[in-house]
Motif scaffolding. Structure first.
Motif, PDB file in Angstrom:
ATOM      1  N   LYS A  61      -6.486   0.866  -4.409  1.00 52.76           N
ATOM      2  CA  LYS A  61      -6.031   2.121  -4.986  1.00 52.76           C
ATOM      3  C   LYS A  61      -4.507   2.175  -4.955  1.00 52.76           C
ATOM      4  O   LYS A  61      -3.883   1.815  -3.957  1.00 52.76           O
ATOM      5  CB  LYS A  61      -6.609   3.302  -4.204  1.00 52.76           C
ATOM      6  CG  LYS A  61      -8.116   3.446  -4.329  1.00 52.76           C
ATOM      7  CD  LYS A  61      -8.605   4.670  -3.555  1.00 52.76           C
ATOM      8  CE  LYS A  61     -10.109   4.836  -3.700  1.00 52.76           C
ATOM      9  NZ  LYS A  61     -10.601   6.006  -2.923  1.00 52.76           N
ATOM     10  N   GLU A  62      -3.948   2.643  -6.063  1.00 53.10           N
ATOM     11  CA  GLU A  62      -2.488   2.677  -6.173  1.00 53.10           C
ATOM     12  C   GLU A  62      -1.860   3.506  -5.062  1.00 53.10           C
ATOM     13  O   GLU A  62      -0.852   3.106  -4.468  1.00 53.10           O
ATOM     14  CB  GLU A  62      -2.066   3.235  -7.540  1.00 53.10           C
ATOM     15  CG  GLU A  62      -2.318   2.278  -8.691  1.00 53.10           C
ATOM     16  CD  GLU A  62      -1.681   2.762  -9.982  1.00 53.10           C
ATOM     17  OE1 GLU A  62      -0.877   3.718  -9.934  1.00 53.10           O
ATOM     18  OE2 GLU A  62      -1.977   2.173 -11.040  1.00 53.10           O
ATOM     19  N   GLU A  63      -2.469   4.663  -4.772  1.00 49.37           N
ATOM     20  CA  GLU A  63      -1.863   5.537  -3.763  1.00 49.37           C
ATOM     21  C   GLU A  63      -1.878   4.892  -2.375  1.00 49.37           C
ATOM     22  O   GLU A  63      -0.956   5.089  -1.579  1.00 49.37           O
ATOM     23  CB  GLU A  63      -2.570   6.895  -3.734  1.00 49.37           C
ATOM     24  CG  GLU A  63      -4.055   6.849  -3.455  1.00 49.37           C
ATOM     25  CD  GLU A  63      -4.904   6.793  -4.723  1.00 49.37           C
ATOM     26  OE1 GLU A  63      -6.046   7.275  -4.687  1.00 49.37           O
ATOM     27  OE2 GLU A  63      -4.388   6.266  -5.746  1.00 49.37           O
ATOM     28  N   ASP A  64      -2.910   4.072  -2.109  1.00 52.40           N
ATOM     29  CA  ASP A  64      -2.976   3.391  -0.811  1.00 52.40           C
ATOM     30  C   ASP A  64      -1.880   2.336  -0.694  1.00 52.40           C
ATOM     31  O   ASP A  64      -1.225   2.209   0.341  1.00 52.40           O
ATOM     32  CB  ASP A  64      -4.348   2.748  -0.614  1.00 52.40           C
ATOM     33  CG  ASP A  64      -5.461   3.772  -0.451  1.00 52.40           C
ATOM     34  OD1 ASP A  64      -5.137   4.934  -0.125  1.00 52.40           O
ATOM     35  OD2 ASP A  64      -6.630   3.415  -0.652  1.00 52.40           O
ATOM     36  N   VAL A  65      -1.686   1.582  -1.778  1.00 51.19           N
ATOM     37  CA  VAL A  65      -0.640   0.545  -1.766  1.00 51.19           C
ATOM     38  C   VAL A  65       0.725   1.183  -1.564  1.00 51.19           C
ATOM     39  O   VAL A  65       1.545   0.711  -0.764  1.00 51.19           O
ATOM     40  CB  VAL A  65      -0.665  -0.268  -3.082  1.00 51.19           C
ATOM     41  CG1 VAL A  65       0.517  -1.236  -3.117  1.00 51.19           C
ATOM     42  CG2 VAL A  65      -1.973  -1.033  -3.205  1.00 51.19           C
ATOM     43  N   LYS A  66       0.981   2.284  -2.276  1.00 56.67           N
ATOM     44  CA  LYS A  66       2.285   2.942  -2.178  1.00 56.67           C
ATOM     45  C   LYS A  66       2.533   3.476  -0.769  1.00 56.67           C
ATOM     46  O   LYS A  66       3.635   3.335  -0.224  1.00 56.67           O
ATOM     47  CB  LYS A  66       2.368   4.078  -3.194  1.00 56.67           C
ATOM     48  CG  LYS A  66       2.469   3.598  -4.635  1.00 56.67           C
ATOM     49  CD  LYS A  66       2.505   4.773  -5.603  1.00 56.67           C
ATOM     50  CE  LYS A  66       2.606   4.289  -7.039  1.00 56.67           C
ATOM     51  NZ  LYS A  66       2.596   5.409  -8.001  1.00 56.67           N
ATOM     52  N   LYS A  67       1.506   4.067  -0.175  1.00 57.18           N
ATOM     53  CA  LYS A  67       1.659   4.595   1.177  1.00 57.18           C
ATOM     54  C   LYS A  67       1.983   3.489   2.169  1.00 57.18           C
ATOM     55  O   LYS A  67       2.871   3.623   3.017  1.00 57.18           O
ATOM     56  CB  LYS A  67       0.382   5.315   1.608  1.00 57.18           C
ATOM     57  CG  LYS A  67       0.175   6.677   0.973  1.00 57.18           C
ATOM     58  CD  LYS A  67      -1.146   7.289   1.430  1.00 57.18           C
ATOM     59  CE  LYS A  67      -1.396   8.625   0.745  1.00 57.18           C
ATOM     60  NZ  LYS A  67      -2.717   9.185   1.119  1.00 57.18           N
ATOM     61  N   ILE A  68       1.255   2.376   2.046  1.00 52.14           N
ATOM     62  CA  ILE A  68       1.454   1.269   2.984  1.00 52.14           C
ATOM     63  C   ILE A  68       2.833   0.642   2.805  1.00 52.14           C
ATOM     64  O   ILE A  68       3.541   0.357   3.770  1.00 52.14           O
ATOM     65  CB  ILE A  68       0.350   0.211   2.794  1.00 52.14           C
ATOM     66  CG1 ILE A  68      -1.004   0.791   3.216  1.00 52.14           C
ATOM     67  CG2 ILE A  68       0.650  -1.036   3.620  1.00 52.14           C
ATOM     68  CD1 ILE A  68      -2.190  -0.076   2.839  1.00 52.14           C
ATOM     69  N   LEU A  69       3.234   0.450   1.542  1.00 51.30           N
ATOM     70  CA  LEU A  69       4.557  -0.136   1.297  1.00 51.30           C
ATOM     71  C   LEU A  69       5.671   0.800   1.764  1.00 51.30           C
ATOM     72  O   LEU A  69       6.682   0.357   2.296  1.00 51.30           O
ATOM     73  CB  LEU A  69       4.730  -0.459  -0.188  1.00 51.30           C
ATOM     74  CG  LEU A  69       3.935  -1.647  -0.732  1.00 51.30           C
ATOM     75  CD1 LEU A  69       4.187  -1.814  -2.226  1.00 51.30           C
ATOM     76  CD2 LEU A  69       4.293  -2.935  -0.003  1.00 51.30           C
ATOM     77  N   GLN A  70       5.490   2.077   1.553  1.00 52.67           N
ATOM     78  CA  GLN A  70       6.501   3.039   1.988  1.00 52.67           C
ATOM     79  C   GLN A  70       6.647   3.011   3.505  1.00 52.67           C
ATOM     80  O   GLN A  70       7.752   3.013   4.044  1.00 52.67           O
ATOM     81  CB  GLN A  70       6.117   4.447   1.533  1.00 52.67           C
ATOM     82  CG  GLN A  70       7.227   5.473   1.721  1.00 52.67           C
ATOM     83  CD  GLN A  70       8.426   5.191   0.812  1.00 52.67           C
ATOM     84  OE1 GLN A  70       8.259   4.875  -0.357  1.00 52.67           O
ATOM     85  NE2 GLN A  70       9.615   5.290   1.353  1.00 52.67           N
ATOM     86  N   PHE A  71       5.512   2.962   4.215  1.00 48.69           N
ATOM     87  CA  PHE A  71       5.545   2.890   5.676  1.00 48.69           C
ATOM     88  C   PHE A  71       6.195   1.583   6.130  1.00 48.69           C
ATOM     89  O   PHE A  71       7.019   1.565   7.045  1.00 48.69           O
ATOM     90  CB  PHE A  71       4.134   2.993   6.249  1.00 48.69           C
ATOM     91  CG  PHE A  71       4.068   2.722   7.725  1.00 48.69           C
ATOM     92  CD1 PHE A  71       4.543   3.663   8.633  1.00 48.69           C
ATOM     93  CD2 PHE A  71       3.565   1.530   8.211  1.00 48.69           C
ATOM     94  CE1 PHE A  71       4.505   3.412   9.996  1.00 48.69           C
ATOM     95  CE2 PHE A  71       3.514   1.264   9.563  1.00 48.69           C
ATOM     96  CZ  PHE A  71       3.979   2.221  10.466  1.00 48.69           C
ATOM     97  N   SER A  72       5.826   0.487   5.463  1.00 51.84           N
ATOM     98  CA  SER A  72       6.381  -0.808   5.849  1.00 51.84           C
ATOM     99  C   SER A  72       7.880  -0.854   5.632  1.00 51.84           C
ATOM    100  O   SER A  72       8.620  -1.431   6.423  1.00 51.84           O
ATOM    101  CB  SER A  72       5.697  -1.938   5.053  1.00 51.84           C
ATOM    102  OG  SER A  72       4.320  -1.973   5.330  1.00 51.84           O
TER     103      SER A  72
END
Length: 450
Positions: free
Chosen positions: A415-426
């Motif tokens: 899911k796009e929102e999951d990828v964005k959240k993880i990348l933002q946290f990283s």
């Protein structure tokens, strides 16, 4: 080195010319999808000396600066393979590691020509993170160039391909790797990279749409033509996206305008690794559009082929100015090689020429051998064989290797929102770690001063 090439950009679809605002990838204000092309102020190519590496061709590279560590493709007239095939005018353009002929690409792939050109196009004050999706060799090249020149980079590579991410020293922390999980392919990695590029801190390298990528790859053609003294009749290369062949065609057109190398359009003899053959199928059907294929079936085909770097399911084939147009204009054919034929060709090349070559280069060599057997290629034909990677085994034997490990591995179709959240946290975690390290270093200097 401060080398600033002057050029404009042109829509291939309409011929409209406009100034490059810095990172244009598409035509201005046009609805039809089209590649853009660099139009250089210098219609004739004047080579710099070899100390400039790839940037000896800077007259025809859309760059703002020259970076450290580049190497140029090397063209030489074949003796061993030419004798075996009974060819009188076989020229080999070699990209890779072969110091005896002057080839010193540490990643052993012509993808270095792309990376040094693309990164030379980046403004030195760019704060965002460059994103590159790759099946392997492109990622290795961009990682090497960005690491050595302190350019922030996010790589997206299928997990099954990360054994291609080897280096002769640990990479700078400015390079990070994310992966689509085992069983995925290049298209899945592209999907991940596209999600990242929706975030403000990232920007897309652009692939075939980036004029710097194509003109960097076109230096193989620049090397061959300036060495031979005329435009070749035939150009052999294995293709995944076909971008290298598009680049060769565009360089061919520039040489015709240059006026010193003849007015020939060379036949583009491009090849794929059977059974993965989307470009072959479309070309044989005389179709501008790729033929439909099931995603799972495509992934199975990719698992079979040895030349994994040729596994692009969405190549720039039908787009205006893409491979279909290049081949329709220049002539040529799409050819196939099996794994077994490519292995035999690689063995023959090493025996006759004296250096190991990548599986993709072996696919191109195998199709040349087949065309000679079929008498499509005659003994006096003027041929450029683009060996897109070689000397890897030798380089590995001579150096200790370090492998880049993924920071994150994503499921297929996340899911796009999951990828964005993880990348933002990283990203936050990475920035915090860098700041912590800076604080520790500053404290160390204070303690030493005391």
């Amino acid at each position: 080195i401060d080398i600033h090439t002057t050029y404009n950009l042109m829509s291939v679809a309409t011929g409209n010319v406009f100034k490059d605002k810095g990172w244009d990838l598409d035509p201005e204000n046009e609805k039809t999808a089209s590649l853009i092309r660099a139009i250089y102020d210098k219609p004739q190519l004047n080579l710099k000396n070899n100390s400039y590496g790839l940037y000896k061709f800077s007259d025809w590279l859309p760059i703002k600066r020259a970076l450290m560590g580049s190497s140029s493709p090397i063209t030489y007239k074949s003796k061993g393979l030419a004798k075996y095939l009974k060819l009188n005018n076989l020229y080999i353009t070699f990209s890779g590691y072969w110091p005896e002929i002057g080839a010193t690409m540490k990643t052993c792939s012509f993808k270095e020509t792309e990376a040094f050109s693309v990164c030379g196009r980046i403004n030195s004050n760019e704060k965002r993170i460059l994103v590159v999706a790759s099946a392997g060799n492109t990622a290795r090249a961009f990682a090497q160039v960005c690491s050595e020149n302190n350019i922030p980079l996010l790589l997206s590579v299928p997990e099954d391909n990360i054994n291609a991410l080897w280096f002769d020293k640990p990479l700078n922390d400015c390079v990070k790797l994310i992966c689509s999980k085992s069983g995925s392919d290049y298209f899945d990695a592209i999907h991940l990279s596209n999600i990242a590029c929706q975030m403000s801190k990232f920007y897309a390298e652009g692939g075939a749409k980036n004029v710097a990528r194509r003109d960097g790859m076109g230096t193989t053609m620049l090397s061959a033509t300036t060495t031979i003294g005329e435009i070749p009749e035939y150009y052999f290369q294995a293709v995944g996206s076909g971008t290298g062949a598009i680049a060769a065609w565009e360089a061919n057109l520039r040489f015709i305008e240059d006026g010193r190398f003849g007015n020939r359009k060379m036949n583009l003899m491009v090849s794929q690794n059977y059974p993965f053959k989307p470009i072959y199928d479309a070309w044989k059907a005389n179709s501008r559009e790729l033929l439909p294929i099931n995603d799972d079936e495509a992934r199975k085909q990719v698992e079979i082929i040895d030349a994994k770097v040729l596994s692009n399911r969405k190549p720039p084939y039908g787009i205006i100015g893409g491979l279909f147009d290049a081949m329709k204009d220049a002539g040529g054919d799409v050819l196939l090689s099996t794994n077994e034929e490519a292995k035999e060709a690689a063995t023959l090349f090493e025996k006759t020429e004296g250096i190991d070559i990548h599986p993709a280069a072996a696919v191109a060599t195998a199709t040349l051998i087949n065309e000679v057997k079929n008498k499509t290629i005659l003994e006096d034909s003027l041929i450029m064989l683009n060996i897109t990677g070689g000397g890897e085994q030798r380089f590995k034997d001579e150096n200790e290797l370090f492998y880049l490990k993924p920071s994150l591995v994503f499921d297929m179709n996340p899911k796009e929102e999951d990828v964005k959240k993880i990348l933002q946290f990283s990203l936050w975690r990475l920035e915090a770690q860098i700041q912590w390290e800076r604080d520790q270093l500053n404290q160390l200097f204070v303690d030493l001063a005391r």
